[in-house]
Enzyme design. Structure first.
Site, PDB file in Angstrom:
ATOM      1  N   TYR A   5     -16.073 -48.613 -10.543  1.00 40.13           N
ATOM      2  CA  TYR A   5     -15.100 -49.815 -10.110  1.00 40.13           C
ATOM      3  C   TYR A   5     -14.713 -50.704 -11.656  1.00 40.13           C
ATOM      4  O   TYR A   5     -14.149 -51.548 -11.316  1.00 40.13           O
ATOM      5  CB  TYR A   5     -16.099 -50.734  -9.457  1.00 40.13           C
TER       6      TYR A   5
ATOM      7  N   ASP B  42     -10.797 -52.240  15.247  1.00 46.54           N
ATOM      8  CA  ASP B  42     -10.059 -52.954  16.445  1.00 46.54           C
ATOM      9  C   ASP B  42      -9.372 -54.129  16.117  1.00 46.54           C
ATOM     10  O   ASP B  42      -8.412 -54.383  16.752  1.00 46.54           O
ATOM     11  CB  ASP B  42     -11.218 -52.831  17.595  1.00 46.54           C
TER      12      ASP B  42
ATOM     13  N   HIS C  71      -8.436 -49.204  -2.005  1.00 49.34           N
ATOM     14  CA  HIS C  71      -9.718 -49.048  -2.660  1.00 49.34           C
ATOM     15  C   HIS C  71      -9.503 -49.023  -4.368  1.00 49.34           C
ATOM     16  O   HIS C  71      -8.851 -48.128  -4.717  1.00 49.34           O
ATOM     17  CB  HIS C  71     -10.209 -47.558  -2.331  1.00 49.34           C
TER      18      HIS C  71
HETATM   19  C1  DHK Z   1     -15.523 -50.003  -2.544  1.00 49.33           C
HETATM   20  C2  DHK Z   1     -17.048 -49.756  -1.851  1.00 49.33           C
HETATM   21  O1  DHK Z   1     -17.363 -50.653  -1.783  1.00 49.33           O
HETATM   22  C3  DHK Z   1     -16.919 -48.247  -1.509  1.00 49.33           C
HETATM   23  O2  DHK Z   1     -17.819 -48.392  -0.114  1.00 49.33           O
HETATM   24  C4  DHK Z   1     -15.525 -47.627  -0.996  1.00 49.33           C
HETATM   25  C5  DHK Z   1     -14.425 -49.234  -2.362  1.00 49.33           C
HETATM   26  C6  DHK Z   1     -14.776 -47.669  -1.985  1.00 49.33           C
HETATM   27  C7  DHK Z   1     -13.371 -49.255  -3.471  1.00 49.33           C
HETATM   28  O3  DHK Z   1     -13.240 -48.236  -4.059  1.00 49.33           O
HETATM   29  O4  DHK Z   1     -12.830 -50.282  -3.746  1.00 49.33           O
HETATM   30  O5  DHK Z   1     -15.932 -46.649  -0.628  1.00 49.33           O
END
Ligand code: DHK
Length: 144
Positions: free
Chosen positions: A24, A87, A100
């Site tokens: 991330y 939903d 994401h």
């Molecule tokens: C962030 C998360 O927490 C994961 O559960 C996802 C997503 C990916 C991201 O890439 O921002 O799958």
């Protein structure tokens, strides 16, 4: 009238900056919020994060009832199993951009099938934290 865009973030995104930086990156959620607000120009931005599914559902309802012009949502782990979030998004009649930070399709198969993608206008994945600014610019273009 300036546009109103709601940026909604799901579980564990409050840990960005120190959470799995190899996946991330090191950008914190506060820095991402600043990027969104700067990319939004004069559009109004509601920027929120929760670790609770029900709260995310209620914010989607608020966006629906409160007349948000668009939703940018990173549902995080709720993307893949939350029917309540799906939903709720089905009831939002304006553009939804699913985001994401990581490219979920290059990761473990548990991250491959997002329920939210079945109602999203478009999906952005794998651009890192800067994907949020990309999503904001795309949303403003969609609302022109
Ligand atoms: C962030 C998360 O927490 C994961 O559960 C996802 C997503 C990916 C991201 O890439 O921002 O799958």
């Amino acid at each position: 009238m300036p546009r109103a865009i709601h940026v909604l973030n799901g579980p564990n995104l409050n840990r960005l900056g120190k959470r799995e930086p190899e996946v991330y990156g090191h950008t914190t959620l506060a820095e991402i919020e600043a990027m969104c607000r700067s990319a939004a120009g004069d559009a109004e931005v509601a920027f929120r994060q929760t670790n609770y599914e029900g709260q995310l559902v209620e914010w989607i309802h608020e966006a629906t009832d409160g007349g948000a012009d668009g939703i940018i949502i990173n549902p995080a782990g709720l993307s893949f199993q939350s029917i309540p979030v799906l939903d709720a998004l089905k009831m939002f009649p304006r553009p939804i951009l699913e985001l994401h930070i990581s490219n979920i399709h290059r990761r473990d198969p548990i991250y491959h099938r997002s329920l939210v993608s079945t109602v999203a206008t478009a999906v952005i994945a794998g651009l890192g934290a800067r994907g949020y600014a990309t999503a904001m610019r795309a949303m403003l273009e969609l609302l022109e």
